[in-house]
Design a protein around this motif. Structure first.
Motif, short mmCIF file in Angstrom:
data_model
loop_
_atom_site.label_atom_id
_atom_site.label_comp_id
_atom_site.label_asym_id
_atom_site.label_seq_id
_atom_site.Cartn_x
_atom_site.Cartn_y
_atom_site.Cartn_z
N HIS A 10 106.32 -53.16 -27.61
CA HIS A 10 107.68 -53.14 -28.17
C HIS A 10 108.72 -52.98 -27.06
CE1 HIS A 10 106.26 -52.19 -32.32
NE2 HIS A 10 105.26 -51.63 -31.66
N HIS A 115 105.14 -57.14 -30.88
CA HIS A 115 105.56 -56.78 -32.24
C HIS A 115 105.92 -58.02 -33.06
CE1 HIS A 115 108.49 -54.09 -34.80
NE2 HIS A 115 107.47 -54.52 -35.49
N CYS A 123 111.41 -58.53 -30.83
CA CYS A 123 110.65 -57.50 -30.10
C CYS A 123 109.26 -57.99 -29.71
CB CYS A 123 110.54 -56.27 -31.00
SG CYS A 123 109.64 -54.90 -30.26
ZN LIG Z 1 108.98 -53.46 -31.89
#
Ligand SMILES: [Zn+2]
Length: 132
Positions: A10, A115, A123
């Motif tokens: 992330h 992500h 992300c």
């Molecule tokens: Zn994330």
């Protein structure tokens, strides 16, 4: 012990050059109703790796994937205008590579993902599959 089959990367979605601490992310996540920080590790602009939630505990970072994953977050991810961008410093790239390598040694067979593979988000703002 939890069974870990994924390492998920992330970003904090903050602007390039702005440092963010574990305490700050913890406050954000508590504000969203989490018990504490949702990530297991946070990598600062200088490459320093800070522990977040203990690995043995289920994180809160990727809907549907938390039970069997470790969440690693680097500070940054947005350019000066607030648009998604890979803002990682060389130190962050190095720390991220090292941390992921260590996690893969400890959790053999775990795959590495961004992500955005699991959510309609930018992300972590770089192509994890290509790099890892
Ligand atoms: Zn994330």
């Amino acid at each position: 012990m939890r069974e870990i089959d994924k390492i998920i990367i992330h970003c904090t979605a903050t602007k390039a050059g702005r440092e963010v601490t574990v305490e700050e992310v913890t406050a954000w996540h508590k504000g969203r109703g989490f018990r504490t920080i949702g990530y297991h590790y946070l990598i600062g602009l200088d490459g320093k790796i800070s522990a977040g939630r203990p690995e043995r505990e289920v994180g809160a970072h990727c809907l549907g994937q938390n039970g069997h994953s470790i969440g690693v977050c680097y500070v940054g991810g947005l350019d000066e205008r607030g648009q998604p961008q890979d803002t990682r410093t060389e130190a962050q790239k190095e720390s991220l590579r090292g941390l992921v390598a260590e996690l893969r040694r400890r959790y053999p067979g775990a795959s590495v993902h961004g992500h955005r593979e699991f959510a309609a988000k930018a992300c972590p703002c770089f192509d994890v599959g290509r790099e890892m």
